[in-house]
Design a protein around this motif. Structure first.
Motif, PDB file in Angstrom:
ATOM      1  N   ILE A 142     -35.907  61.599  -0.787  1.00 14.55           N
ATOM      2  CA  ILE A 142     -35.610  62.210   0.503  1.00 14.55           C
ATOM      3  C   ILE A 142     -36.092  63.649   0.482  1.00 14.55           C
ATOM      4  O   ILE A 142     -35.744  64.410  -0.422  1.00 14.55           O
ATOM      5  CB  ILE A 142     -34.103  62.176   0.817  1.00 14.55           C
ATOM      6  CG1 ILE A 142     -33.584  60.745   0.828  1.00 14.55           C
ATOM      7  CG2 ILE A 142     -33.827  62.843   2.161  1.00 14.55           C
ATOM      8  CD1 ILE A 142     -32.090  60.638   1.032  1.00 14.55           C
ATOM      9  N   GLU A 143     -36.904  64.009   1.454  1.00 12.28           N
ATOM     10  CA  GLU A 143     -37.391  65.383   1.558  1.00 12.28           C
ATOM     11  C   GLU A 143     -36.343  66.215   2.294  1.00 12.28           C
ATOM     12  O   GLU A 143     -35.926  65.877   3.402  1.00 12.28           O
ATOM     13  CB  GLU A 143     -38.722  65.423   2.306  1.00 12.28           C
ATOM     14  CG  GLU A 143     -39.852  64.725   1.559  1.00 12.28           C
ATOM     15  CD  GLU A 143     -41.166  64.789   2.309  1.00 12.28           C
ATOM     16  OE1 GLU A 143     -41.333  65.740   3.121  1.00 12.28           O
ATOM     17  OE2 GLU A 143     -42.008  63.899   2.121  1.00 12.28           O
ATOM     18  N   GLN A 192     -41.112  53.541   9.383  1.00 16.85           N
ATOM     19  CA  GLN A 192     -42.474  53.730   9.871  1.00 16.85           C
ATOM     20  C   GLN A 192     -43.449  52.814   9.150  1.00 16.85           C
ATOM     21  O   GLN A 192     -44.551  52.577   9.635  1.00 16.85           O
ATOM     22  CB  GLN A 192     -42.883  55.197   9.690  1.00 16.85           C
ATOM     23  CG  GLN A 192     -42.047  56.155  10.536  1.00 16.85           C
ATOM     24  CD  GLN A 192     -42.345  57.617  10.242  1.00 16.85           C
ATOM     25  OE1 GLN A 192     -42.543  57.994   9.084  1.00 16.85           O
ATOM     26  NE2 GLN A 192     -42.351  58.437  11.262  1.00 16.85           N
ATOM     27  N   THR A 208     -37.908  67.610  -2.714  1.00 14.34           N
ATOM     28  CA  THR A 208     -37.693  66.169  -2.719  1.00 14.34           C
ATOM     29  C   THR A 208     -36.549  65.798  -3.653  1.00 14.34           C
ATOM     30  O   THR A 208     -36.622  66.049  -4.855  1.00 14.34           O
ATOM     31  CB  THR A 208     -38.965  65.418  -3.146  1.00 14.34           C
ATOM     32  OG1 THR A 208     -40.033  65.745  -2.252  1.00 14.34           O
ATOM     33  CG2 THR A 208     -38.731  63.910  -3.113  1.00 14.34           C
ATOM     34  N   GLY A 258     -39.834  56.117   6.153  1.00 20.78           N
ATOM     35  CA  GLY A 258     -39.551  56.484   7.540  1.00 20.78           C
ATOM     36  C   GLY A 258     -38.804  57.786   7.603  1.00 20.78           C
ATOM     37  O   GLY A 258     -38.982  58.678   6.762  1.00 20.78           O
ATOM     38  N   LYS A 259     -37.940  57.897   8.616  1.00 20.17           N
ATOM     39  CA  LYS A 259     -37.159  59.114   8.802  1.00 20.17           C
ATOM     40  C   LYS A 259     -35.713  58.749   9.098  1.00 20.17           C
ATOM     41  O   LYS A 259     -35.439  57.732   9.723  1.00 20.17           O
ATOM     42  CB  LYS A 259     -37.729  59.960   9.938  1.00 20.17           C
ATOM     43  CG  LYS A 259     -39.106  60.552   9.632  1.00 20.17           C
ATOM     44  CD  LYS A 259     -39.580  61.469  10.743  1.00 20.17           C
ATOM     45  CE  LYS A 259     -40.930  62.091  10.393  1.00 20.17           C
ATOM     46  NZ  LYS A 259     -41.401  63.022  11.452  1.00 20.17           N
ATOM     47  N   ASP A 271     -31.777  60.412  10.364  1.00 17.88           N
ATOM     48  CA  ASP A 271     -31.055  61.523  10.966  1.00 17.88           C
ATOM     49  C   ASP A 271     -30.183  62.209   9.924  1.00 17.88           C
ATOM     50  O   ASP A 271     -29.583  61.559   9.069  1.00 17.88           O
ATOM     51  CB  ASP A 271     -30.161  61.028  12.108  1.00 17.88           C
ATOM     52  CG  ASP A 271     -30.964  60.543  13.306  1.00 17.88           C
ATOM     53  OD1 ASP A 271     -32.150  60.907  13.403  1.00 17.88           O
ATOM     54  OD2 ASP A 271     -30.404  59.808  14.136  1.00 17.88           O
ATOM     55  N   GLN A 329     -34.369  65.253  11.463  1.00 15.58           N
ATOM     56  CA  GLN A 329     -34.762  64.051  10.737  1.00 15.58           C
ATOM     57  C   GLN A 329     -35.426  64.402   9.416  1.00 15.58           C
ATOM     58  O   GLN A 329     -36.235  65.325   9.342  1.00 15.58           O
ATOM     59  CB  GLN A 329     -35.715  63.202  11.586  1.00 15.58           C
ATOM     60  CG  GLN A 329     -35.046  62.604  12.825  1.00 15.58           C
ATOM     61  CD  GLN A 329     -35.968  61.632  13.535  1.00 15.58           C
ATOM     62  OE1 GLN A 329     -37.149  61.882  13.707  1.00 15.58           O
ATOM     63  NE2 GLN A 329     -35.410  60.507  13.939  1.00 15.58           N
ATOM     64  N   LEU A 330     -35.071  63.652   8.383  1.00 15.73           N
ATOM     65  CA  LEU A 330     -35.623  63.868   7.057  1.00 15.73           C
ATOM     66  C   LEU A 330     -36.486  62.682   6.645  1.00 15.73           C
ATOM     67  O   LEU A 330     -36.052  61.534   6.755  1.00 15.73           O
ATOM     68  CB  LEU A 330     -34.491  64.034   6.030  1.00 15.73           C
ATOM     69  CG  LEU A 330     -33.468  65.136   6.298  1.00 15.73           C
ATOM     70  CD1 LEU A 330     -32.444  65.167   5.181  1.00 15.73           C
ATOM     71  CD2 LEU A 330     -34.135  66.487   6.461  1.00 15.73           C
ATOM     72  N   PRO A 331     -37.706  62.922   6.152  1.00 19.62           N
ATOM     73  CA  PRO A 331     -38.545  61.823   5.659  1.00 19.62           C
ATOM     74  C   PRO A 331     -37.934  61.208   4.401  1.00 19.62           C
ATOM     75  O   PRO A 331     -37.358  61.910   3.567  1.00 19.62           O
ATOM     76  CB  PRO A 331     -39.873  62.514   5.331  1.00 19.62           C
ATOM     77  CG  PRO A 331     -39.841  63.801   6.113  1.00 19.62           C
ATOM     78  CD  PRO A 331     -38.399  64.213   6.128  1.00 19.62           C
ATOM     79  N   LYS A 341     -38.318  57.682   1.412  1.00 21.90           N
ATOM     80  CA  LYS A 341     -39.045  56.524   0.889  1.00 21.90           C
ATOM     81  C   LYS A 341     -38.088  55.759  -0.024  1.00 21.90           C
ATOM     82  O   LYS A 341     -37.428  56.346  -0.882  1.00 21.90           O
ATOM     83  CB  LYS A 341     -40.279  56.959   0.099  1.00 21.90           C
ATOM     84  CG  LYS A 341     -41.070  55.792  -0.492  1.00 21.90           C
ATOM     85  CD  LYS A 341     -42.169  56.283  -1.422  1.00 21.90           C
ATOM     86  CE  LYS A 341     -43.226  57.066  -0.676  1.00 21.90           C
ATOM     87  NZ  LYS A 341     -44.349  57.473  -1.570  1.00 21.90           N
TER      88      LYS A 341
END
Length: 316
Positions: free
Chosen positions: A132-133, A280, A138, A69-70, A72, A115-117, A119
């Protein structure tokens, strides 16, 4: 980046203990002596909670959990400034980052969260991988159940660094995928009913957990849904002082029969700004190779292709 990764680490022990989603102004409701709920013991509350989350056997059957997801990372001006500093590498200054700003680029929007994507992958026993991107790169944090590493390319560090002693200790003490309340007795955890408080306008049972090692944690269970709507996080040092942290959870959704919160927000005592995390996707028992949790390696970027010069005819 440390502030961002903290949000996931606070919940990383179990995704269930991380997510919170109420703004500071409306989510943190002080204890109210008039708040009432059915008279239940701590054991009865936990039993209903585990059932509401999908059931004991269902959680015992979970071997892997992957979410994406993302999250803050701060508001526009501060986040963009931090990104420019990160891209400048070690020793970069805010002044230099500002000087390197592209002329004519749009101004930062200070009223919008960046916001940062991300996983997060977890696998029994105690394995986790967080990506974290950030700043076009990454960042990776990996724990194989015994050792941990972090890869921080946004600081121009190309090698994986081992966890500090404090980070390794914190990671080793985290609970498994299912969270602290599932199978709590088998884990050596004691649970007490510490009162009833309002959370998001609803009565919630306040439970105090005392872990086998002596650490304590508080979790608030909604008296109607029996979902964990508020979780005490690890205190954070900010401005030279320790501040309490809460993780509030909402928008629970069914994923293969398990109830998982898809929206959360971390609140730090004394700070009005909160940091939300929104899922997400969530996958239960997906295939995760053990190699995913070994020491990470920097993936070198492909060298740009240099075009072959094309002869240009010149008329004399």
């Amino acid at each position: 980046m440390s502030r961002v990764s903290y949000s996931l680490r606070a919940s990383g022990s179990s995704l269930l203990g991380i997510m919170v989603c109420l703004c500071f102004s409306r989510g943190l409701v002080a204890a109210d002596s008039k708040v009432t709920a059915p008279n239940l013991s701590a054991a009865q509350i936990v039993e209903k909670h585990v059932a509401a989350r999908g059931g004991l056997q269902a959680w015992r059957a979970v071997q892997t959990l992957s979410v994406a997801g993302k999250m803050d990372a701060g508001y526009g001006d501060s986040a963009a400034r931090s990104r420019r500093i990160a891209e400048g590498g070690l020793g970069a200054s805010a002044k230099r980052a500002h000087a390197n700003r592209v002329v004519g680029a749009p101004d930062d929007k200070g009223d919008q969260q960046v916001q940062l994507p991300f996983k997060l992958e977890m696998k029994r026993p105690h394995k986790s991988r967080l990506e974290i991107e950030f700043a076009g790169k990454t960042a990776v944090q990996v724990y194989d159940g015994k050792e941990g590493w972090k890869l921080r390319p946004y600081l121009n560090r190309s090698d994986a660094e081992p966890f500090t002693a404090a980070e390794a200790k914190t990671q080793s003490e985290k609970t498994e995928i299912e969270g602290p309340l599932v199978d709590y007795a088998a884990k050596g955890t004691k649970v007490e009913l510490a009162g009833i408080e309002a959370v998001a306008g609803h009565p919630a049972y306040k439970l105090k957990l005392t872990m086998k090692g002596g650490d304590t944690q508080q979790i608030w269970i909604d008296s109607q849904s029996f979902l964990d709507v508020k979780v005490e996080g690890v205190p954070r040092r900010m401005d030279g002082k320790m501040h309490k942290v809460w993780v509030l959870q909402r928008e629970f959704r069914a994923v293969q029969g398990l109830q998982i919160p898809f929206v959360c927000e971390t609140v730090v005592e004394g700070f009005p700004q909160t940091h939300a995390l929104t899922l997400q996707s969530a996958v239960v028992n997906g295939a995760l190779d053990d190699a995913r949790f070994s020491k990470p390696k920097m993936v070198a970027a492909a060298a740009p292709t240099v075009p072959t010069p094309v002869p240009v005819a010149v008329n004399h």
